[in-house]
Design a protein around this motif. Sequence first.
Motif, PDB file in Angstrom:
ATOM      1  N   LEU A   1       2.147   5.707  10.337  1.00 31.07           N
ATOM      2  CA  LEU A   1       1.039   4.815   9.972  1.00 31.07           C
ATOM      3  C   LEU A   1      -0.223   5.659   9.883  1.00 31.07           C
ATOM      4  CD1 LEU A   1       1.719   1.656  12.185  1.00 31.07           C
ATOM      5  CD2 LEU A   1       2.270   2.006   9.776  1.00 31.07           C
ATOM      6  N   ARG A   2      -0.874   5.615   8.721  1.00 30.73           N
ATOM      7  CA  ARG A   2      -2.037   6.467   8.476  1.00 30.73           C
ATOM      8  C   ARG A   2      -3.295   5.900   9.133  1.00 30.73           C
ATOM      9  NH1 ARG A   2       0.199  11.213   6.769  1.00 30.73           N
ATOM     10  NH2 ARG A   2       1.861  10.774   5.234  1.00 30.73           N
ATOM     11  N   ASN A   3      -4.312   6.727   9.142  1.00 31.92           N
ATOM     12  CA  ASN A   3      -5.565   6.370   9.806  1.00 31.92           C
ATOM     13  C   ASN A   3      -6.197   5.113   9.227  1.00 31.92           C
ATOM     14  OD1 ASN A   3      -6.526   7.578  12.108  1.00 31.92           O
ATOM     15  ND2 ASN A   3      -7.121   9.462  11.075  1.00 31.92           N
ATOM     16  N   ASP A   4      -6.125   4.947   7.886  1.00 30.85           N
ATOM     17  CA  ASP A   4      -6.762   3.779   7.283  1.00 30.85           C
ATOM     18  C   ASP A   4      -6.071   2.485   7.720  1.00 30.85           C
ATOM     19  OD1 ASP A   4      -4.461   4.441   5.976  1.00 30.85           O
ATOM     20  OD2 ASP A   4      -5.231   4.098   3.956  1.00 30.85           O
ATOM     21  N   THR A   5      -4.743   2.526   7.871  1.00 33.37           N
ATOM     22  CA  THR A   5      -4.018   1.348   8.357  1.00 33.37           C
ATOM     23  C   THR A   5      -4.351   1.068   9.821  1.00 33.37           C
ATOM     24  OG1 THR A   5      -2.195   1.756   6.806  1.00 33.37           O
ATOM     25  CG2 THR A   5      -1.738   0.341   8.703  1.00 33.37           C
ATOM     26  N   LEU A   6      -4.395   2.114  10.639  1.00 36.19           N
ATOM     27  CA  LEU A   6      -4.730   1.943  12.055  1.00 36.19           C
ATOM     28  C   LEU A   6      -6.147   1.395  12.217  1.00 36.19           C
ATOM     29  CD1 LEU A   6      -3.196   5.260  13.439  1.00 36.19           C
ATOM     30  CD2 LEU A   6      -2.155   2.985  13.363  1.00 36.19           C
ATOM     31  N   ALA A   7      -7.046   1.852  11.347  1.00 36.48           N
ATOM     32  CA  ALA A   7      -8.428   1.347  11.403  1.00 36.48           C
ATOM     33  C   ALA A   7      -8.468  -0.153  11.086  1.00 36.48           C
ATOM     34  CB  ALA A   7      -9.303   2.122  10.433  1.00 36.48           C
TER      35      ALA A   7
ATOM     36  N   ARG B   1      12.368  -0.182  15.998  1.00 36.15           N
ATOM     37  CA  ARG B   1      13.468   0.148  15.085  1.00 36.15           C
ATOM     38  C   ARG B   1      12.984   0.552  13.698  1.00 36.15           C
ATOM     39  NH1 ARG B   1      14.475  -3.962  18.174  1.00 36.15           N
ATOM     40  NH2 ARG B   1      13.866  -5.488  16.622  1.00 36.15           N
ATOM     41  N   ASN B   2      12.000   1.456  13.686  1.00 35.14           N
ATOM     42  CA  ASN B   2      11.567   2.114  12.462  1.00 35.14           C
ATOM     43  C   ASN B   2      11.941   3.589  12.536  1.00 35.14           C
ATOM     44  OD1 ASN B   2       9.837   0.420  10.436  1.00 35.14           O
ATOM     45  ND2 ASN B   2       9.225  -0.307  12.468  1.00 35.14           N
ATOM     46  N   THR B   3      11.930   4.268  11.403  1.00 35.56           N
ATOM     47  CA  THR B   3      12.367   5.672  11.342  1.00 35.56           C
ATOM     48  C   THR B   3      11.157   6.601  11.439  1.00 35.56           C
ATOM     49  OG1 THR B   3      12.339   5.531   8.919  1.00 35.56           O
ATOM     50  CG2 THR B   3      14.433   5.140  10.009  1.00 35.56           C
ATOM     51  N   TRP B   4      10.590   6.707  12.634  1.00 34.96           N
ATOM     52  CA  TRP B   4       9.374   7.497  12.830  1.00 34.96           C
ATOM     53  C   TRP B   4       9.648   8.983  12.654  1.00 34.96           C
ATOM     54  CZ3 TRP B   4       5.732   4.237  12.360  1.00 34.96           C
ATOM     55  CH2 TRP B   4       5.839   2.953  12.884  1.00 34.96           C
ATOM     56  N   VAL B   5       8.824   9.623  11.823  1.00 34.90           N
ATOM     57  CA  VAL B   5       8.930  11.062  11.559  1.00 34.90           C
ATOM     58  C   VAL B   5       7.896  11.770  12.432  1.00 34.90           C
ATOM     59  CG1 VAL B   5       8.795  12.881   9.833  1.00 34.90           C
ATOM     60  CG2 VAL B   5       9.696  10.621   9.208  1.00 34.90           C
TER      61      VAL B   5
ATOM     62  N   VAL C   1       8.416   1.450   3.468  1.00 34.11           N
ATOM     63  CA  VAL C   1       8.276   2.873   3.768  1.00 34.11           C
ATOM     64  C   VAL C   1       6.828   3.252   4.067  1.00 34.11           C
ATOM     65  CG1 VAL C   1      10.306   3.524   2.440  1.00 34.11           C
ATOM     66  CG2 VAL C   1       8.096   3.410   1.291  1.00 34.11           C
ATOM     67  N   GLY C   2       5.907   2.353   3.818  1.00 33.99           N
ATOM     68  CA  GLY C   2       4.502   2.644   4.076  1.00 33.99           C
ATOM     69  C   GLY C   2       3.650   1.411   3.868  1.00 33.99           C
ATOM     70  N   LEU C   3       2.436   1.469   4.422  1.00 30.00           N
ATOM     71  CA  LEU C   3       1.481   0.363   4.293  1.00 30.00           C
ATOM     72  C   LEU C   3       0.179   0.833   3.660  1.00 30.00           C
ATOM     73  CD1 LEU C   3       1.980  -1.276   7.819  1.00 30.00           C
ATOM     74  CD2 LEU C   3       3.016  -1.989   5.657  1.00 30.00           C
ATOM     75  N   GLY C   4       0.235   1.970   2.952  1.00 33.57           N
ATOM     76  CA  GLY C   4      -0.979   2.554   2.398  1.00 33.57           C
ATOM     77  C   GLY C   4      -1.690   1.667   1.400  1.00 33.57           C
ATOM     78  N   ASN C   5      -0.941   0.830   0.659  1.00 39.22           N
ATOM     79  CA  ASN C   5      -1.566  -0.019  -0.356  1.00 39.22           C
ATOM     80  C   ASN C   5      -1.758  -1.456   0.124  1.00 39.22           C
ATOM     81  OD1 ASN C   5       1.204  -0.504  -0.279  1.00 39.22           O
ATOM     82  ND2 ASN C   5       1.265  -1.220  -2.383  1.00 39.22           N
ATOM     83  N   VAL C   6      -1.501  -1.710   1.412  1.00 37.29           N
ATOM     84  CA  VAL C   6      -1.607  -3.058   1.958  1.00 37.29           C
ATOM     85  C   VAL C   6      -2.956  -3.225   2.646  1.00 37.29           C
ATOM     86  CG1 VAL C   6      -0.593  -4.752   3.512  1.00 37.29           C
ATOM     87  CG2 VAL C   6       0.877  -3.136   2.309  1.00 37.29           C
ATOM     88  N   SER C   7      -3.655  -4.290   2.288  1.00 40.53           N
ATOM     89  CA  SER C   7      -4.954  -4.576   2.903  1.00 40.53           C
ATOM     90  C   SER C   7      -4.820  -5.771   3.836  1.00 40.53           C
ATOM     91  CB  SER C   7      -5.999  -4.869   1.832  1.00 40.53           C
ATOM     92  OG  SER C   7      -7.218  -5.260   2.424  1.00 40.53           O
TER      93      SER C   7
END
Length: 374
Positions: free
Chosen positions: A224-230, A245-249, A198-204
């Motif tokens: 996908l948040r800015n920190d992941t895109l960076a 095939r992801n559930t983009w909001v 559901v998210g990659l916020g804690n993935v480095s």
Amino acid sequence: MPGRGVLCLGLLLHVLLGCGSAQQPGSCPDLCKCSEPAKTVKCVNRNLTAVPPDLPPYVRNLFLTGNRLARLPPGAFPAQRLPDLSALNLSGNHLRTVEAGALALPALRQLDLSGNHLLSLSPQAFGEGGSPLEELALRGALRDHGVLLSLATMLQSGALRNLSRLELADNGLLLLPPGMFTALPALQQLDLSNNSLVGLGNVSFQGLSQLQSLNLSDNSLGVLRNDTLAQFRGLPALRRISLGRNTWVCDCAIEDLVAWLKESDQVEGKEALTCAYPDKMLGKALLKINSLDLNCSVPIDLPSQLQTSYVFLGIVLALIGAIFLLVLYLNRKGIKKWMHNIRDACRDHMEGYHYRYEINADPRLTNLSSNSDV
């Protein structure tokens, strides 16, 4: 002559026995198929409950699939007897437990544990000194969260620093342990498809300087948040990212992702990415979204807004206090007279209470009071 015949017969028996014993280490286990020229042994769908102990030492490619091994104990594959074993397929074996030292093979480069519902995976499964392993497939093998944490511990310890391909698809993963991939400097391919992320916020992804391919398709990613895109921008070798095939909001939070998609050439099939929510945006291509579609207002800096509110509140309270003090000052004489009146009234009242108390405490005064009343 008879003695010479006996001697020849003895020599013949010795040669035959010697040849038999010499062939024994290279023999093929029962229920398996072996090819010495191809350095391959296949023990497929044989309902084996343990690793055959008499595997030929020449084996480099071992297919031990579709059995009922359940458990790999320490030394399941003896390193001294199998010094050249480099490709090991253990998929679909109903494996539950992989113990410490079970996979300590000096030449192991490829390992497939897919299709096993693992319940216990020792972080020391490859031994204490690390492993030369380059490819690890765990498709559908990490349904237990404890096994996922054990794998993260193993990866973070540096035991698999040579890993170039890691497959974690079909595991129903919701979130990944923080820092799971930080000790994989040689990783080139990472497959996280067909999970429930559901998210990659804690993935480095920092440190994955060799990463070339990242598969995130068929998950539950909403943004996908800015920190992941960076982090994606900072991976020099990354050439292919799969996000299908992801559930983009498609609300205001997706603006950064849309901007990145329009400028990036890393995303595979980005033209096919569409909105899943809200209903009014359903099916709209992400690349065709603009600010008017999202109807986003100018963002407000919340800390600055709170600071302004606190300053305004302080000014109002100070003004109220000043007005109150001014009213007290203008009415100081009236307030002083009012306070004197209250003091006198309280004193008279207390004297009345004191007089009544003295009368009630002295019987003679009580009778005198009663007679005077008559």
